[in-house]
Design a protein around this motif. Sequence first.
Motif, PDB file in Angstrom:
ATOM      1  N   TYR A   1      -1.141  -6.116   4.167  1.00 15.76           N
ATOM      2  CA  TYR A   1      -0.109  -5.370   3.441  1.00 15.76           C
ATOM      3  C   TYR A   1      -0.750  -4.426   2.422  1.00 15.76           C
ATOM      4  CZ  TYR A   1       3.982  -4.209   0.697  1.00 15.76           C
ATOM      5  OH  TYR A   1       4.962  -3.496   0.039  1.00 15.76           O
ATOM      6  N   LEU A   2      -1.706  -4.922   1.670  1.00 16.14           N
ATOM      7  CA  LEU A   2      -2.354  -4.089   0.660  1.00 16.14           C
ATOM      8  C   LEU A   2      -3.125  -2.943   1.295  1.00 16.14           C
ATOM      9  CD1 LEU A   2      -3.594  -6.832  -1.836  1.00 16.14           C
ATOM     10  CD2 LEU A   2      -1.654  -5.284  -2.131  1.00 16.14           C
ATOM     11  N   GLU A   3      -3.778  -3.211   2.422  1.00 16.42           N
ATOM     12  CA  GLU A   3      -4.524  -2.152   3.104  1.00 16.42           C
ATOM     13  C   GLU A   3      -3.590  -1.051   3.598  1.00 16.42           C
ATOM     14  OE1 GLU A   3      -6.770  -4.014   6.173  1.00 16.42           O
ATOM     15  OE2 GLU A   3      -8.069  -5.113   4.768  1.00 16.42           O
ATOM     16  N   GLN A   4      -2.395  -1.428   4.032  1.00 13.92           N
ATOM     17  CA  GLN A   4      -1.452  -0.458   4.588  1.00 13.92           C
ATOM     18  C   GLN A   4      -0.655   0.270   3.512  1.00 13.92           C
ATOM     19  OE1 GLN A   4       1.004  -2.476   7.494  1.00 13.92           O
ATOM     20  NE2 GLN A   4      -0.777  -3.417   8.471  1.00 13.92           N
ATOM     21  N   HIS A   5      -0.363  -0.419   2.421  1.00 13.40           N
ATOM     22  CA  HIS A   5       0.587   0.118   1.445  1.00 13.40           C
ATOM     23  C   HIS A   5      -0.027   0.450   0.089  1.00 13.40           C
ATOM     24  CE1 HIS A   5       4.041  -0.770   4.051  1.00 13.40           C
ATOM     25  NE2 HIS A   5       3.399  -1.884   4.358  1.00 13.40           N
ATOM     26  N   CYS A   6      -1.262   0.079  -0.137  1.00 13.26           N
ATOM     27  CA  CYS A   6      -1.872   0.342  -1.446  1.00 13.26           C
ATOM     28  C   CYS A   6      -3.346   0.654  -1.252  1.00 13.26           C
ATOM     29  CB  CYS A   6      -1.691  -0.855  -2.379  1.00 13.26           C
ATOM     30  SG  CYS A   6      -2.299  -0.538  -4.048  1.00 13.26           S
ATOM     31  N   ARG A   7      -3.632   1.894  -1.005  1.00 10.69           N
ATOM     32  CA  ARG A   7      -5.021   2.293  -0.773  1.00 10.69           C
ATOM     33  C   ARG A   7      -5.711   2.734  -2.056  1.00 10.69           C
ATOM     34  NH1 ARG A   7      -4.440   5.439   5.078  1.00 10.69           N
ATOM     35  NH2 ARG A   7      -3.427   3.689   6.155  1.00 10.69           N
ATOM     36  N   SER A   8      -4.998   2.723  -3.145  1.00  8.50           N
ATOM     37  CA  SER A   8      -5.581   3.095  -4.434  1.00  8.50           C
ATOM     38  C   SER A   8      -6.047   1.841  -5.169  1.00  8.50           C
ATOM     39  CB  SER A   8      -4.548   3.824  -5.294  1.00  8.50           C
ATOM     40  OG  SER A   8      -5.017   3.977  -6.617  1.00  8.50           O
ATOM     41  N   PRO A   9      -7.203   1.905  -5.846  1.00 10.06           N
ATOM     42  CA  PRO A   9      -7.658   0.754  -6.631  1.00 10.06           C
ATOM     43  C   PRO A   9      -7.040   0.695  -8.021  1.00 10.06           C
ATOM     44  CG  PRO A   9      -9.312   2.476  -6.722  1.00 10.06           C
ATOM     45  CD  PRO A   9      -8.211   2.988  -5.822  1.00 10.06           C
ATOM     46  N   ARG A  10      -6.178   1.653  -8.382  1.00 10.14           N
ATOM     47  CA  ARG A  10      -5.600   1.675  -9.728  1.00 10.14           C
ATOM     48  C   ARG A  10      -4.809   0.397  -9.987  1.00 10.14           C
ATOM     49  NH1 ARG A  10      -2.207   6.952 -10.429  1.00 10.14           N
ATOM     50  NH2 ARG A  10      -1.625   5.782 -12.309  1.00 10.14           N
TER      51      ARG A  10
END
Length: 288
Positions: free
Chosen positions: A65-74
Amino acid sequence: MMANAFPHSLPQLNSPPVRALAWSCFAPPLLNETTGIAAPDLPLTSQRREWLEQLDRNDRRLRDYLEQHCRSPRLGLVFESLWHFFLIEDPHTELLAHNLPVRQDGRTLGEFDVLYHDMLKGHTFHLELAVKFFLARHAGELPFREWLGPNSADRLDRKLERLLSHQLELSQTPAGQQALKTAGIVKCEPQLRVAGMLFYPEQQKAWSHGLNPDHPVGDWFHVGKFRQRSDEHWQWRLLEKPYWLDADYENARPLDERQLDRAEQRPVMLINKHLERCFVVPDDWPRD
């Protein structure tokens, strides 16, 4: 003074992203409800604890899920994405929309962080999210303006004012109501979740009216004073900002003099094997 930043009320988890999820959604918030805005009433029930423990055994679903929906490290975007995942997965909540923009005459006025429905309560909520790491300027009782971000430009009072007077007021504006209508939402109630940690000056207590007394805590030290504590250096590792949420000690870098030299220019966060955290800051911090 320092306490485990991963509260004992949370299950002991091995997976860093699952630990970040548990900490983001279920650790004690920074603020109590004297702001007049309710916090989400989504406690860590036995069912949710079991869900976290199952994810800890196999965290592929969360990682995907994080790889698909949150590619920013912020940090703020990761924090929001963890909340989205929780609201999607939880059987008692439905995530209706997130980061819904509010526009007027071609200008963006803001956005709704999260809109979700609580099936047990039968209500729809507008939830604003924030994760912050603030350092007390000095010991003792402080107004919110004396809690500073590591760069000393960010302040707790400014952040709270922005959340209360702008973000949480969006649903009361004509443009906000139109955005809600477009999303199929007739009415929603405001909620606020401010998570994070507060750091006390060199193991001295600091407090403010309106803070949750159970908030996660650490300490901060001027680098000159920290260097004098050389017998403790071996306990600490450098925790880079992308890992502040999951408190991954194994992924932190062993501390050496070169990394302490960085603290002479800007604050750095350290972590030990007990998941306690501290900031080491320049000797002239805060610079204002």
